[in-house]
Design a protein around this motif. Structure first.
Motif, PDB file in Angstrom:
ATOM      1  N   LEU A  52      28.046  37.787  53.008  1.00 17.01           N
ATOM      2  CA  LEU A  52      28.503  39.110  52.893  1.00 17.01           C
ATOM      3  C   LEU A  52      27.125  39.999  53.012  1.00 17.01           C
ATOM      4  O   LEU A  52      27.132  41.049  53.477  1.00 17.01           O
ATOM      5  CB  LEU A  52      29.023  39.530  51.499  1.00 17.01           C
ATOM      6  N   LEU A  53      26.140  39.375  52.528  1.00 17.92           N
ATOM      7  CA  LEU A  53      24.838  40.258  52.278  1.00 17.92           C
ATOM      8  C   LEU A  53      24.119  40.122  53.828  1.00 17.92           C
ATOM      9  O   LEU A  53      23.448  40.701  54.301  1.00 17.92           O
ATOM     10  CB  LEU A  53      23.910  39.513  51.363  1.00 17.92           C
ATOM     11  N   ILE A  59      31.650  39.476  60.243  1.00 19.06           N
ATOM     12  CA  ILE A  59      32.992  39.105  59.396  1.00 19.06           C
ATOM     13  C   ILE A  59      33.915  40.411  59.776  1.00 19.06           C
ATOM     14  O   ILE A  59      35.131  40.165  60.066  1.00 19.06           O
ATOM     15  CB  ILE A  59      32.717  39.277  57.966  1.00 19.06           C
ATOM     16  N   VAL A  60      33.381  41.769  59.730  1.00 21.16           N
ATOM     17  CA  VAL A  60      34.457  42.691  60.183  1.00 21.16           C
ATOM     18  C   VAL A  60      34.842  42.584  61.532  1.00 21.16           C
ATOM     19  O   VAL A  60      36.030  43.040  61.737  1.00 21.16           O
ATOM     20  CB  VAL A  60      33.669  44.107  60.030  1.00 21.16           C
ATOM     21  N   PHE A  84      32.333  38.141  30.846  1.00 26.12           N
ATOM     22  CA  PHE A  84      32.771  38.250  32.542  1.00 26.12           C
ATOM     23  C   PHE A  84      31.646  38.529  33.337  1.00 26.12           C
ATOM     24  O   PHE A  84      30.841  39.472  32.953  1.00 26.12           O
ATOM     25  CB  PHE A  84      33.866  39.204  32.340  1.00 26.12           C
ATOM     26  N   ALA A  85      31.590  37.892  34.484  1.00 26.88           N
ATOM     27  CA  ALA A  85      30.536  38.158  35.493  1.00 26.88           C
ATOM     28  C   ALA A  85      31.053  38.763  36.453  1.00 26.88           C
ATOM     29  O   ALA A  85      31.649  37.940  37.492  1.00 26.88           O
ATOM     30  CB  ALA A  85      29.625  37.182  35.629  1.00 26.88           C
ATOM     31  N   PHE A  86      31.591  39.947  36.834  1.00 31.96           N
ATOM     32  CA  PHE A  86      32.453  40.467  37.850  1.00 31.96           C
ATOM     33  C   PHE A  86      31.205  40.993  39.003  1.00 31.96           C
ATOM     34  O   PHE A  86      32.228  41.121  40.074  1.00 31.96           O
ATOM     35  CB  PHE A  86      33.188  41.714  37.427  1.00 31.96           C
ATOM     36  N   PHE A  87      30.428  41.043  38.900  1.00 32.98           N
ATOM     37  CA  PHE A  87      29.498  41.740  40.074  1.00 32.98           C
ATOM     38  C   PHE A  87      29.783  41.060  41.514  1.00 32.98           C
ATOM     39  O   PHE A  87      29.993  42.062  42.276  1.00 32.98           O
ATOM     40  CB  PHE A  87      27.943  41.796  39.966  1.00 32.98           C
ATOM     41  N   ARG A  88      29.535  39.857  41.762  1.00 32.41           N
ATOM     42  CA  ARG A  88      29.887  39.404  42.989  1.00 32.41           C
ATOM     43  C   ARG A  88      31.229  39.288  43.518  1.00 32.41           C
ATOM     44  O   ARG A  88      31.538  39.997  44.702  1.00 32.41           O
ATOM     45  CB  ARG A  88      29.493  37.903  43.075  1.00 32.41           C
ATOM     46  N   PHE A  95      33.993  45.415  49.428  1.00 36.90           N
ATOM     47  CA  PHE A  95      33.983  45.125  51.193  1.00 36.90           C
ATOM     48  C   PHE A  95      35.054  45.186  51.512  1.00 36.90           C
ATOM     49  O   PHE A  95      35.398  45.582  52.592  1.00 36.90           O
ATOM     50  CB  PHE A  95      33.396  43.904  51.151  1.00 36.90           C
ATOM     51  N   ALA A  96      36.146  44.379  51.113  1.00 34.07           N
ATOM     52  CA  ALA A  96      37.396  44.204  51.526  1.00 34.07           C
ATOM     53  C   ALA A  96      37.939  45.647  51.564  1.00 34.07           C
ATOM     54  O   ALA A  96      38.903  46.343  52.551  1.00 34.07           O
ATOM     55  CB  ALA A  96      38.491  43.359  50.858  1.00 34.07           C
TER      56      ALA A  96
END
Ligand code: GLA
Length: 361
Positions: A52-53, A59-60, A84-88, A95-96
């Motif tokens: 993604l980075l 991808i798009v 909770f580790a949500f950041f990624r 992005f979606a």
């Protein structure tokens, strides 16, 4: 030299560069993979945060659905109890949303990549009640959080055993703690948390007659008990010799006969059959031949997917291109594999052309 893997990798890159270089086309000449399938089903990719980075445009261009390769698994999302580790996962969902892509949620329950606290109660194993409560807590936080991005969840991953003499995996920590109850419970909880989400049972080996029948029985029982299951995810970690087209068709029909959707959720086609444990093929002729067989296999399975478009509601490849694939280490550590549709430089392989070049509806 003790570890020859890096040398073999470089050799692999050199040889495949020689093979693919000549067929290179410019960016504009390359059709979008998902556009080629817009009358059929969404085309997804399993993506890592790193992808993604670094490869957003790619991808798009080629995909209208994504699945987080790792970032939504239990251990990634809730590494400590209530931590909770949500950041990624959040970035992936953003992005979606931004690119109006679908997102598959992967995965709520699995016997791997779980945090160690989940099945422990101090020094003792956690009781069934405690594990099911933790499951409910997890689902009630994670599923609503991604409700507007994730349209379907792999609720349970790989619960069925590979052994002929066993139905469900008894060595799964989920099974050890709860018996088989965790499966129905996970689907019920996910449905309560997001009644609009399509809920999938996801597994590998789904075309093998013995495992196929166990998966069928599991799903049949769940449906008979009124458990909200909507589809089967066929992971599709396949290779250049299997499954056969007839095995594939039989499996799709069998699952569809339960009234379920079928999705291909983690497709890749290894150059090596399951019991081929050699190191990377260094003979360019042999490699060329295998890549041709791979292209034919991709052509034939996509023809089947198109034929069953009323049942198949999504096809996801497991990775973007041959530069980075989990098959590089599995099942032979350090062996370079080339299992995807794009080569080491994100350029279409013969397999890609076979997949996009068909007579459309
Ligand atoms: C299984 C899992 C995936 C992934 C692959 C290996 O198929 O479902 O999430 O971990 O193994 O990449």
């Amino acid at each position: 030299m003790k570890n020859k893997a890096p040398v073999l990798f470089l050799l692999a890159i050199f040889i495949t560069g020689m093979l693919f270089g000549a067929a290179a086309k410019s960016g504009e000449e390359i059709p979008s993979l998902y556009q080629a399938y817009k009358e059929y089903f969404p085309i997804g990719a399993g993506v890592e945060y790193w992808d993604l980075l670094n490869h957003r445009e790619f991808i798009v261009k080629h995909f209208n659905s994504i699945t987080a390769g790792n970032e939504m698994k239990f251990a990634s999302i809730q590494p400590g109890e209530g931590v909770f580790a949500f950041f990624r996962a959040d970035e992936m969902a953003d992005f979606a949303r931004k690119h109006k892509m679908l997102m598959r949620g992967h995965t709520l329950v699995w016997h791997q990549q779980y945090p160690s606290w989940l099945f422990a109660d101090g020094a003792k194993p956690a009781s069934k009640e405690l594990v099911l409560k933790r499951l409910a807590d997890h689902i009630n936080v994670v599923v609503p959080r991604y409700k507007d991005a994730v349209y379907c969840w792999d609720v349970v991953n790989e619960a069925v055993s590979d052994s002929m003499s066993e139905f469900l995996r008894k060595d799964s920590p989920w099974y050890k703690a709860t018996g088989e109850d965790y499966i129905a419970e996970a689907f019920r909880l996910a449905h309560q948390a997001d009644p609009d989400a399509k809920l999938f049972y996801n597994d590998y080996g789904t075309t093998r007659a013995d495992k196929r029948e166990k998966i069928y029985v599991l799903l049949e029982d769940l449906l008979a008990a009124g458990v909200p299951v909507h589809g089967v995810g066929m992971q599709a970690h396949w290779d250049i010799v299997s499954p056969s087209i007839s095995q594939l068709e039989t499996a799709i029909r069998r699952y569809a006969s339960l009234g379920l959707e079928v999705q291909i959720t983690e497709l890749d086609i290894s150059l090596y059959s399951g019991n081929d444990k050699r190191r990377f093929i260094t003979d360019p002729e042999e490699l060329k031949e295998r890549l041709e067989i791979q292209a034919e296999q991709y052509r034939d399975i996509f023809a089947v997917f198109r034929e069953y478009r009323d049942v198949i509601t999504g096809v996801t490849v497991w990775g973007l291109c041959d530069a980075r694939t989990w098959k590089d280490n599995h099942p032979v550590r350090g062996r370079k594999d080339l299992p995807l549709l794009f080569d080491l430089d994100y350029r279409p392989k013969e397999a890609f052309w076979e997949v996009v070049d068909f007579e459309s509806l």
